[in-house]
Design a protein around this motif. Structure first.
Motif, mmCIF file in Angstrom:
data_model
loop_
_atom_site.group_PDB
_atom_site.id
_atom_site.type_symbol
_atom_site.label_atom_id
_atom_site.label_comp_id
_atom_site.label_asym_id
_atom_site.label_seq_id
_atom_site.Cartn_x
_atom_site.Cartn_y
_atom_site.Cartn_z
ATOM 1 N N GLN A 41 0.834 -1.203 0.000
ATOM 2 C CA GLN A 41 0.000 0.000 0.000
ATOM 3 C C GLN A 41 0.869 1.255 0.000
ATOM 4 O O GLN A 41 0.596 2.209 -0.716
ATOM 5 N N GLU A 42 1.941 1.252 0.805
ATOM 6 C CA GLU A 42 2.853 2.393 0.841
ATOM 7 C C GLU A 42 3.520 2.594 -0.518
ATOM 8 O O GLU A 42 3.680 3.723 -0.982
ATOM 9 N N ALA A 43 3.912 1.512 -1.165
ATOM 10 C CA ALA A 43 4.544 1.614 -2.479
ATOM 11 C C ALA A 43 3.560 2.187 -3.501
ATOM 12 O O ALA A 43 3.932 3.033 -4.323
ATOM 13 N N MET A 44 2.315 1.736 -3.448
ATOM 14 C CA MET A 44 1.308 2.271 -4.361
ATOM 15 C C MET A 44 1.070 3.748 -4.099
ATOM 16 O O MET A 44 0.942 4.540 -5.033
ATOM 17 N N ASP A 45 1.010 4.128 -2.819
ATOM 18 C CA ASP A 45 0.799 5.530 -2.468
ATOM 19 C C ASP A 45 1.954 6.393 -2.947
ATOM 20 O O ASP A 45 1.748 7.474 -3.495
ATOM 21 N N SER A 46 3.194 5.943 -2.728
ATOM 22 C CA SER A 46 4.336 6.746 -3.142
ATOM 23 C C SER A 46 4.401 6.841 -4.665
ATOM 24 O O SER A 46 4.736 7.884 -5.213
ATOM 25 N N HIS A 47 4.055 5.760 -5.361
ATOM 26 C CA HIS A 47 4.028 5.788 -6.826
ATOM 27 C C HIS A 47 2.948 6.750 -7.303
ATOM 28 O O HIS A 47 3.160 7.534 -8.221
#
Length: 78
Positions: A41-47
């Motif tokens: 989820q964090e990776a998707m948010d940062s992307h």
């Protein structure tokens, strides 16, 4: 009427097994999978945030767009 007591005991045992299985499944999710899902989820948010920053550079005036939604249905649609 002795058979009726045994049937009740078996039903109670079955209920305990089902509740124990549900508790074990929940704990397995929390301990085993939740950290990986949080990282994803964090990776998707940062992307998503980096894409938003790139779009802002492309459109410096701003179009008055709404901020990105945290609603999963909207995230999947985008």
């Amino acid at each position: 009427m002795r058979g009726g007591g045994r049937a009740r005991q078996n039903a109670i045992r079955s209920a305990i097994v089902v509740l124990g299985s549900a508790a074990f499944g929940y704990l397995s999710y929390r301990v085993g999978f939740k950290p990986y899902l949080d990282r994803a989820q964090e990776a998707m948010d940062s992307h998503h945030n980096s894409d938003d920053a790139a779009e802002q550079h492309d459109h410096p005036g701003g179009d008055g767009d709404l901020p990105p939604s945290r609603d999963p249905a909207v995230v999947l649609r985008d």
